[in-house]
Design an enzyme around this catalytic site. Structure first.
Site, PDB file in Angstrom:
ATOM      1  CE1 TYR A 150      46.639 -65.503 -36.589  1.00 39.82           C
ATOM      2  CE2 TYR A 150      46.915 -63.071 -36.605  1.00 39.82           C
ATOM      3  CZ  TYR A 150      46.971 -64.090 -36.665  1.00 39.82           C
ATOM      4  OH  TYR A 150      48.260 -64.149 -36.744  1.00 39.82           O
ATOM      5  CE  LYS A 174      51.907 -73.078 -53.826  1.00 37.62           C
ATOM      6  NZ  LYS A 174      52.006 -72.071 -55.268  1.00 37.62           N
ATOM      7  CG  HIS A 234      49.964 -64.848 -56.179  1.00 42.00           C
ATOM      8  ND1 HIS A 234      49.731 -64.467 -57.321  1.00 42.00           N
ATOM      9  CD2 HIS A 234      49.647 -65.983 -55.916  1.00 42.00           C
ATOM     10  CE1 HIS A 234      49.239 -65.548 -58.269  1.00 42.00           C
ATOM     11  NE2 HIS A 234      49.036 -65.792 -56.666  1.00 42.00           N
TER      12      HIS A 234
END
Length: 394
Positions: free
Chosen positions: A364, A250, A354
């Site tokens: 990574y 997101k 968030h």
């Protein structure tokens, strides 16, 4: 000089008029263009904080209306929306297109579809929105008006409309949205004991004990599940993918590695062993690139399938109204359980990815990375079944 706080004289027939609208707290300017074919007065309107602002907008409106003589006289709202849906959303996710089409077919076409864009008035849209506010939440009303504004703007760019009357109205307060809720400790414990050995049980364990979003859990692959890491870190899940069109999470801060509590490690290991055995029996090759929760045809599980199976599990766990729960509430339960346990909100923010957290590290693959462990440690304490003794029954 005109008094900016009071209305002037009443305009004669055919003149532009400016008046004070007490309910809106603004001056309204109206251009009289006679009557529509339906017999209603055609009075396009503008609004502003002062009469001077309204006069300027009326002059601009007059120019637009003069130019509007070249715009198609019969271009309807439905045609404008359909054209925008077909041409203005290229590259958008299918889910977004489905939502826009549903809103248009359900709420725009029945009430406004036949209206001519050229004759559409702000008062008509205000009445329409007030009517929809009786059945829709405020967030849905915003999206509905956005569809209309963007459709007319698309028509403007193609010479089919001269003004966007949808820009002149505001979204009213709609019905309260469905409040989210959280599982109690007793409910969560019962849920974690239902349908053990089935994939939906594993899904619930990951969602509830690790805190991943539904759109992060469904596309999870075994390559991102580290049950026994070789780098010495704790068992963890790399939350690096989602079902979004780009495949990204997101937000950038949602890309994170989350340590797993012991129960999640054990359940996932058992699930992997069962899946490997099923592949072998079917003569298929199991790989780490495969999905943790594949559909029957090997693709990412559909959200509705997960929801149906979750409600079946809720029913077995003794919930009276399984249909009232959604998969997203496993995540709100994760937050609530940690908060009740005393975990600082800053740590919880990091765990759930968030944007409010300034301490979330971007991680990574193939690096020795800092795995966020607070959630796993707390969940081991909250749900200690099978490790430090059985948890009390709900």
């Amino acid at each position: 000089m005109d008094d900016e706080s009071t209305p002037g004289r009443k305009a004669a027939n055919g003149e532009d008029s400016i008046y004070w609208d007490k309910s809106k707290g603004r001056f309204i300017g109206a251009v009289s263009l006679g009557y529509t074919p339906a017999g209603k007065r055609h009075r396009p309107k503008v609004s502003g904080k002062t009469k001077t602002e309204v006069r300027r907008k009326l002059r601009e409106l007059r120019k637009e209306l003069e130019q509007g003589a070249k715009a198609p006289a019969h271009h309807t709202v439905k045609q404008a929306v359909e054209t925008w849906l077909a041409q203005g959303l290229k590259g958008r996710a299918p889910k977004s297109l489905e939502t826009y089409r549903y809103l248009a077919a359900t709420h725009i076409y029945p009430s406004l579809g036949a209206a001519k864009v050229r004759l559409l008035e702000a008062d008509t849209l205000d009445e329409w929105l007030d009517e929809k506010a009786e059945v829709l939440a405020t967030s849905s009303l915003r999206l509905l008006l956005s569809v209309l504004r963007r459709s007319i703007a698309h028509a403007q760019r193609r010479g089919r409309a001269t003004r966007n009357v949808a820009e002149l109205v505001a979204v009213p307060e709609g019905r309260p949205g469905r409040p989210s809720k959280s599982l109690t400790l007793e409910q969560a414990t019962a849920l974690l004991s239902a349908q053990e050995g089935k994939w939906i049980h594993v899904y619930v364990v990951v969602s509830l004990l690790v805190g991943t979003r539904p759109e992060e859990t469904r596309p999870l692959t075994w390559a991102h599940v580290h049950i026994a890491p070789n780098d010495g870190s704790k068992p963890h899940i790399d939350v690096w993918r989602s079902v979004r069109r780009t495949g990204d999470t997101k937000t950038r801060k949602s890309r994170r590695s989350l340590a797993m509590p012991k129960q999640a490690v054990e359940v996932l290991e058992g699930h992997r062993n069962r899946q490997q055995a099923q592949f072998k029996a079917a003569g298929k090759t199991w790989t780490e690139q495969g999905l943790v929760f594949p559909s029957r045809v090997g693709r990412v599980m559909d959200a509705s399938s997960v929801r149906i199976n979750l409600r079946s599990l809720l029913k077995e766990a003794g919930f009276n109204n399984p249909a009232e729960w959604t998969t997203r509430e496993l995540r709100t339960s994760f937050v609530s359980l940690l908060s009740d346990h005393g975990v600082p909100i800053e740590a919880i923010s990091r765990l759930v990815g968030h944007n409010g957290s300034n301490t979330t590290e971007r991680v990574y693959r193939k690096q020795i990375r800092p795995v966020i462990t607070e959630g796993a440690e707390a969940m081991d304490e909250i749900f200690s079944r099978g490790h430090d003794g059985d948890a009390e029954a709900p």
